[in-house]
Write an enzyme that holds these catalytic residues in place. Sequence first.
Site, mmCIF file in Angstrom:
data_model
loop_
_atom_site.group_PDB
_atom_site.id
_atom_site.type_symbol
_atom_site.label_atom_id
_atom_site.label_comp_id
_atom_site.label_asym_id
_atom_site.label_seq_id
_atom_site.Cartn_x
_atom_site.Cartn_y
_atom_site.Cartn_z
ATOM 1 N N GLU A 1 0.905 -40.372 -19.084
ATOM 2 C CA GLU A 1 0.146 -39.908 -20.259
ATOM 3 C C GLU A 1 0.594 -40.658 -21.507
ATOM 4 O O GLU A 1 1.760 -41.034 -21.618
ATOM 5 C CB GLU A 1 0.397 -38.413 -20.486
ATOM 6 N N ASP B 1 0.104 -32.804 -26.009
ATOM 7 C CA ASP B 1 -0.097 -32.033 -27.242
ATOM 8 C C ASP B 1 0.120 -30.558 -26.902
ATOM 9 O O ASP B 1 1.239 -30.055 -26.928
ATOM 10 C CB ASP B 1 -1.514 -32.326 -27.744
ATOM 11 N N PHE C 1 -1.414 -37.299 -37.468
ATOM 12 C CA PHE C 1 -2.419 -37.833 -36.545
ATOM 13 C C PHE C 1 -2.055 -39.276 -36.224
ATOM 14 O O PHE C 1 -1.946 -40.115 -37.124
ATOM 15 C CB PHE C 1 -3.818 -37.753 -37.155
ATOM 16 N N ASP D 1 -6.465 -43.034 -29.980
ATOM 17 C CA ASP D 1 -7.650 -43.405 -30.763
ATOM 18 C C ASP D 1 -7.960 -42.412 -31.873
ATOM 19 O O ASP D 1 -7.472 -41.273 -31.881
ATOM 20 C CB ASP D 1 -8.873 -43.469 -29.850
ATOM 21 N N ARG E 1 -7.337 -48.045 -30.484
ATOM 22 C CA ARG E 1 -6.563 -47.980 -29.241
ATOM 23 C C ARG E 1 -5.777 -49.271 -28.986
ATOM 24 O O ARG E 1 -4.743 -49.253 -28.323
ATOM 25 C CB ARG E 1 -7.486 -47.744 -28.037
HETATM 26 C C1 PRP Z 1 -5.437 -36.793 -25.011
HETATM 27 C C2 PRP Z 1 -4.190 -37.275 -24.271
HETATM 28 C C3 PRP Z 1 -3.991 -36.221 -23.230
HETATM 29 C C4 PRP Z 1 -4.494 -34.958 -23.913
HETATM 30 C C5 PRP Z 1 -3.321 -34.199 -24.454
HETATM 31 O O1 PRP Z 1 -6.572 -37.225 -24.321
HETATM 32 O O2 PRP Z 1 -4.375 -38.538 -23.689
HETATM 33 O O3 PRP Z 1 -4.695 -36.462 -22.054
HETATM 34 O O4 PRP Z 1 -5.343 -35.354 -25.001
HETATM 35 O O5 PRP Z 1 -3.736 -32.998 -25.055
HETATM 36 P P1 PRP Z 1 -3.284 -31.558 -24.518
HETATM 37 O O6 PRP Z 1 -1.805 -31.651 -24.186
HETATM 38 O O7 PRP Z 1 -3.550 -30.668 -25.707
HETATM 39 O O8 PRP Z 1 -4.117 -31.218 -23.332
HETATM 40 P P2 PRP Z 1 -8.043 -37.181 -24.962
HETATM 41 O O9 PRP Z 1 -8.734 -35.945 -24.485
HETATM 42 O O10 PRP Z 1 -7.949 -37.386 -26.446
HETATM 43 O O11 PRP Z 1 -8.752 -38.426 -24.268
HETATM 44 P P3 PRP Z 1 -8.362 -39.995 -24.296
HETATM 45 O O12 PRP Z 1 -7.100 -40.159 -23.473
HETATM 46 O O13 PRP Z 1 -9.537 -40.657 -23.673
HETATM 47 O O14 PRP Z 1 -8.137 -40.401 -25.740
#
Ligand code: PRP
Length: 180
Positions: free
Chosen positions: A107, A111, A159, A166, A172
């Site tokens: 990952e 978050d 942020f 992104d 990215r």
């Molecule tokens: C982001 C990141 C994780 C997720 C984390 O992906 O890459 O997969 O959010 O958040 P959480 O711990 O609150 O679940 P995103 O949905 O932004 O997609 P991306 O990777 O395509 O940017």
Amino acid sequence: MNEDQAMTPHSAVQEVVFDEETIRTRVRELGREISREYSEADRLVMIGVLKGSFLFMADLARALDVTFEVDFLMASSYGDATVSSGEVTFLYEPRTDLEGRAVLLVEDIVDSGTTLSALIPRLEERGASCVEVVTLLHKRLTNGVFEPRWVGFDAPKSFLVGYGLDHAEAFRHLPYIASL
Ligand code: PRP
């Protein structure tokens, strides 16, 4: 050329939080730590969570000194919602047979932990012998519900963009992580 045309991704960021050299050094350390944990018998599959992990995955893969296969998955994101529904679905599921295999999920950032908490049981259901997580960044908002095995850096609350992360699909490609 007007002012908008003069604005580039590099000039739009506010402050570099983790520069290229800092990331490179940490990724090499993670590579060494992770390599020590796995052997041929684990039949390791490294699975990148798209899209954000793509640069970290590429660099981490090159820092590993163990035999492994590569695959990816894409999970549904929250879209514009600020609060997760808690329902995470696969938009792309790994094609690799995971039966009896060690999985390392890669990952860019953890978050709330919602995404991984939903994905890990799904991979276990497919027969993975163990599922571990390496994340480059961790916001530490998971309240102990879910802890990745390896963490690159604790992330500030601001942020962040770059190195896979992104804002509206831009930034990215930046080779560093910056606040916006
Ligand atoms: C982001 C990141 C994780 C997720 C984390 O992906 O890459 O997969 O959010 O958040 P959480 O711990 O609150 O679940 P995103 O949905 O932004 O997609 P991306 O990777 O395509 O940017």
